[in-house]
Design a protein around this motif. Sequence first.
Motif, PDB file in Angstrom:
ATOM      1  N   THR A 218       0.838  -1.206   0.000  1.00  0.00           N
ATOM      2  CA  THR A 218       0.000   0.000   0.000  1.00  0.00           C
ATOM      3  C   THR A 218       0.869   1.250   0.000  1.00  0.00           C
ATOM      4  O   THR A 218       0.579   2.222  -0.718  1.00  0.00           O
ATOM      5  CB  THR A 218      -0.920  -0.010   1.235  1.00  0.00           C
ATOM      6  N   ARG A 219       1.935   1.232   0.794  1.00  0.00           N
ATOM      7  CA  ARG A 219       2.858   2.372   0.810  1.00  0.00           C
ATOM      8  C   ARG A 219       3.568   2.523  -0.538  1.00  0.00           C
ATOM      9  O   ARG A 219       3.718   3.640  -1.049  1.00  0.00           O
ATOM     10  CB  ARG A 219       3.881   2.189   1.935  1.00  0.00           C
ATOM     11  N   PHE A 220       3.959   1.405  -1.125  1.00  0.00           N
ATOM     12  CA  PHE A 220       4.612   1.452  -2.432  1.00  0.00           C
ATOM     13  C   PHE A 220       3.676   2.052  -3.477  1.00  0.00           C
ATOM     14  O   PHE A 220       4.076   2.921  -4.259  1.00  0.00           O
ATOM     15  CB  PHE A 220       5.045   0.044  -2.853  1.00  0.00           C
ATOM     16  N   ARG A 221       2.425   1.596  -3.493  1.00  0.00           N
ATOM     17  CA  ARG A 221       1.479   2.128  -4.481  1.00  0.00           C
ATOM     18  C   ARG A 221       1.267   3.628  -4.274  1.00  0.00           C
ATOM     19  O   ARG A 221       1.226   4.391  -5.253  1.00  0.00           O
ATOM     20  CB  ARG A 221       0.134   1.400  -4.411  1.00  0.00           C
ATOM     21  N   SER A 222       1.130   4.055  -3.019  1.00  0.00           N
ATOM     22  CA  SER A 222       0.918   5.473  -2.754  1.00  0.00           C
ATOM     23  C   SER A 222       2.091   6.312  -3.251  1.00  0.00           C
ATOM     24  O   SER A 222       1.904   7.348  -3.901  1.00  0.00           O
ATOM     25  CB  SER A 222       0.705   5.689  -1.250  1.00  0.00           C
ATOM     26  N   LEU A 223       3.314   5.855  -2.953  1.00  0.00           N
ATOM     27  CA  LEU A 223       4.489   6.612  -3.362  1.00  0.00           C
ATOM     28  C   LEU A 223       4.769   6.447  -4.851  1.00  0.00           C
ATOM     29  O   LEU A 223       5.319   7.354  -5.488  1.00  0.00           O
ATOM     30  CB  LEU A 223       5.693   6.179  -2.525  1.00  0.00           C
ATOM     31  N   TRP A 224       4.384   5.318  -5.421  1.00  0.00           N
ATOM     32  CA  TRP A 224       4.482   5.137  -6.879  1.00  0.00           C
ATOM     33  C   TRP A 224       3.576   6.155  -7.573  1.00  0.00           C
ATOM     34  O   TRP A 224       3.957   6.767  -8.566  1.00  0.00           O
ATOM     35  CB  TRP A 224       4.092   3.712  -7.236  1.00  0.00           C
ATOM     36  N   GLN A 225       2.379   6.341  -7.019  1.00  0.00           N
ATOM     37  CA  GLN A 225       1.462   7.344  -7.572  1.00  0.00           C
ATOM     38  C   GLN A 225       2.053   8.744  -7.449  1.00  0.00           C
ATOM     39  O   GLN A 225       2.025   9.529  -8.412  1.00  0.00           O
ATOM     40  CB  GLN A 225       0.106   7.271  -6.856  1.00  0.00           C
ATOM     41  N   ASP A 226       2.586   9.056  -6.273  1.00  0.00           N
ATOM     42  CA  ASP A 226       3.180  10.382  -6.069  1.00  0.00           C
ATOM     43  C   ASP A 226       4.335  10.616  -7.038  1.00  0.00           C
ATOM     44  O   ASP A 226       4.443  11.670  -7.673  1.00  0.00           O
ATOM     45  CB  ASP A 226       3.687  10.522  -4.626  1.00  0.00           C
ATOM     46  N   GLY A 227       5.204   9.632  -7.143  1.00  0.00           N
ATOM     47  CA  GLY A 227       6.380   9.783  -7.975  1.00  0.00           C
ATOM     48  C   GLY A 227       6.079   9.849  -9.453  1.00  0.00           C
ATOM     49  O   GLY A 227       6.799  10.499 -10.222  1.00  0.00           O
ATOM     50  N   ASN A 228       4.988   9.186  -9.857  1.00  0.00           N
ATOM     51  CA  ASN A 228       4.647   9.122 -11.280  1.00  0.00           C
ATOM     52  C   ASN A 228       3.481  10.030 -11.670  1.00  0.00           C
ATOM     53  O   ASN A 228       3.042  10.004 -12.825  1.00  0.00           O
ATOM     54  CB  ASN A 228       4.343   7.667 -11.663  1.00  0.00           C
ATOM     55  N   GLY A 229       3.011  10.817 -10.716  1.00  0.00           N
ATOM     56  CA  GLY A 229       1.993  11.815 -11.019  1.00  0.00           C
ATOM     57  C   GLY A 229       0.650  11.256 -11.443  1.00  0.00           C
ATOM     58  O   GLY A 229       0.002  11.796 -12.346  1.00  0.00           O
ATOM     59  N   VAL A 230       0.231  10.144 -10.792  1.00  0.00           N
ATOM     60  CA  VAL A 230      -1.068   9.546 -11.110  1.00  0.00           C
ATOM     61  C   VAL A 230      -1.852   9.339  -9.819  1.00  0.00           C
ATOM     62  O   VAL A 230      -1.301   9.440  -8.712  1.00  0.00           O
ATOM     63  CB  VAL A 230      -0.904   8.199 -11.838  1.00  0.00           C
ATOM     64  N   LYS A 231      -3.143   9.028  -9.951  1.00  0.00           N
ATOM     65  CA  LYS A 231      -3.999   8.782  -8.797  1.00  0.00           C
ATOM     66  C   LYS A 231      -4.851   7.539  -9.034  1.00  0.00           C
ATOM     67  O   LYS A 231      -5.179   7.206 -10.166  1.00  0.00           O
ATOM     68  CB  LYS A 231      -4.910   9.984  -8.530  1.00  0.00           C
ATOM     69  N   ASN A 232      -5.196   6.896  -7.919  1.00  0.00           N
ATOM     70  CA  ASN A 232      -6.140   5.773  -7.931  1.00  0.00           C
ATOM     71  C   ASN A 232      -5.753   4.689  -8.931  1.00  0.00           C
ATOM     72  O   ASN A 232      -6.597   4.145  -9.648  1.00  0.00           O
ATOM     73  CB  ASN A 232      -7.558   6.285  -8.241  1.00  0.00           C
ATOM     74  N   ILE A 233      -4.491   4.357  -8.990  1.00  0.00           N
ATOM     75  CA  ILE A 233      -4.032   3.330  -9.919  1.00  0.00           C
ATOM     76  C   ILE A 233      -4.158   1.953  -9.274  1.00  0.00           C
ATOM     77  O   ILE A 233      -3.970   1.796  -8.068  1.00  0.00           O
ATOM     78  CB  ILE A 233      -2.585   3.595 -10.374  1.00  0.00           C
ATOM     79  N   SER A 234      -4.494   0.969 -10.062  1.00  0.00           N
ATOM     80  CA  SER A 234      -4.642  -0.399  -9.565  1.00  0.00           C
ATOM     81  C   SER A 234      -3.303  -1.133  -9.625  1.00  0.00           C
ATOM     82  O   SER A 234      -2.382  -0.742 -10.353  1.00  0.00           O
ATOM     83  CB  SER A 234      -5.669  -1.159 -10.414  1.00  0.00           C
ATOM     84  N   ALA A 235      -3.208  -2.223  -8.873  1.00  0.00           N
ATOM     85  CA  ALA A 235      -2.006  -3.052  -8.939  1.00  0.00           C
ATOM     86  C   ALA A 235      -1.821  -3.599 -10.352  1.00  0.00           C
ATOM     87  O   ALA A 235      -0.691  -3.689 -10.846  1.00  0.00           O
ATOM     88  CB  ALA A 235      -2.101  -4.196  -7.931  1.00  0.00           C
ATOM     89  N   LYS A 236      -2.916  -3.945 -11.010  1.00  0.00           N
ATOM     90  CA  LYS A 236      -2.844  -4.463 -12.374  1.00  0.00           C
ATOM     91  C   LYS A 236      -2.239  -3.433 -13.321  1.00  0.00           C
ATOM     92  O   LYS A 236      -1.428  -3.773 -14.197  1.00  0.00           O
ATOM     93  CB  LYS A 236      -4.232  -4.871 -12.856  1.00  0.00           C
ATOM     94  N   ALA A 237      -2.601  -2.170 -13.139  1.00  0.00           N
ATOM     95  CA  ALA A 237      -2.061  -1.114 -13.991  1.00  0.00           C
ATOM     96  C   ALA A 237      -0.580  -0.890 -13.710  1.00  0.00           C
ATOM     97  O   ALA A 237       0.204  -0.643 -14.639  1.00  0.00           O
ATOM     98  CB  ALA A 237      -2.851   0.176 -13.796  1.00  0.00           C
ATOM     99  N   ILE A 238      -0.176  -0.959 -12.441  1.00  0.00           N
ATOM    100  CA  ILE A 238       1.251  -0.850 -12.108  1.00  0.00           C
ATOM    101  C   ILE A 238       2.014  -1.997 -12.761  1.00  0.00           C
ATOM    102  O   ILE A 238       3.097  -1.801 -13.336  1.00  0.00           O
ATOM    103  CB  ILE A 238       1.456  -0.853 -10.584  1.00  0.00           C
ATOM    104  N   ASP A 239       1.451  -3.216 -12.678  1.00  0.00           N
ATOM    105  CA  ASP A 239       2.104  -4.370 -13.292  1.00  0.00           C
ATOM    106  C   ASP A 239       2.306  -4.171 -14.792  1.00  0.00           C
ATOM    107  O   ASP A 239       3.338  -4.564 -15.350  1.00  0.00           O
ATOM    108  CB  ASP A 239       1.286  -5.638 -13.052  1.00  0.00           C
ATOM    109  N   ALA A 240       1.336  -3.570 -15.445  1.00  0.00           N
ATOM    110  CA  ALA A 240       1.441  -3.345 -16.890  1.00  0.00           C
ATOM    111  C   ALA A 240       2.590  -2.382 -17.203  1.00  0.00           C
ATOM    112  O   ALA A 240       3.345  -2.590 -18.162  1.00  0.00           O
ATOM    113  CB  ALA A 240       0.122  -2.812 -17.435  1.00  0.00           C
ATOM    114  N   VAL A 241       2.720  -1.330 -16.398  1.00  0.00           N
ATOM    115  CA  VAL A 241       3.819  -0.381 -16.595  1.00  0.00           C
ATOM    116  C   VAL A 241       5.159  -1.073 -16.351  1.00  0.00           C
ATOM    117  O   VAL A 241       6.109  -0.955 -17.145  1.00  0.00           O
ATOM    118  CB  VAL A 241       3.667   0.839 -15.663  1.00  0.00           C
TER     119      VAL A 241
END
Length: 205
Positions: free
Chosen positions: A95-118
């Motif tokens: 959860t912390r990784f996703r939150s900071l991944w969003q902050d670092g990549n300038g996105v919001k409300n991203i799913s784990a599936k979408a992170i996996d695709a990137v």
Amino acid sequence: MPLQNRVTPTGDVVATPHRGLFTGNRGIIHDPATKTLLKKRWSSPAWITCLCEFRGWRRPVMARRSWTELFFLDEATAFAAGHRPCFFCRRDDATRFRSLWQDGNGVKNISAKAIDAVLHRERLDRGRKRLHALPIPLAELPDGAMVQQGEESFLVTQGKALLWSPAGYAPDARTLDRPMLLTPPSTLRAIIAGYQPVLHPTARG
């Protein structure tokens, strides 16, 4: 003989007696009858990093047709290979990784599936490990980033590069000439935003 289930920073899976701090998987990529890997090195775009111990559960390694147990020296190695924290056994970290991944990549409300695709696009180039140009000088990379020069992988910590091996890290006096980034750029931005990868004790010298 050790099984072929240890992941290097380049994402290769090798045989070594060293196990490391984390386990994880990329789906089913082994034959349980022989406990050997299949030709494929992933069966799912969800490459995750898990705890070696969770709720006292024990899994016989490569013993059944379930996900293939892989092992990593530490979280920096897993990140470099293209994995991310598991949302089941490492929910707080994920959860912390996703939150900071969003902050670092300038996105919001991203799913784990979408992170996996990137991550799948960033870690592979026609089936092989994708390397990236450094976005900033090596000395300015955050602790936990990993780079590649030639056939060798290095961890960056406190602005210095430590040589990776299955047993841990070691100081290296060489000056790296045009190293390439192993850590996927989107994961690097999550680290810059504040995520602190778990490092092997040898990273502390």
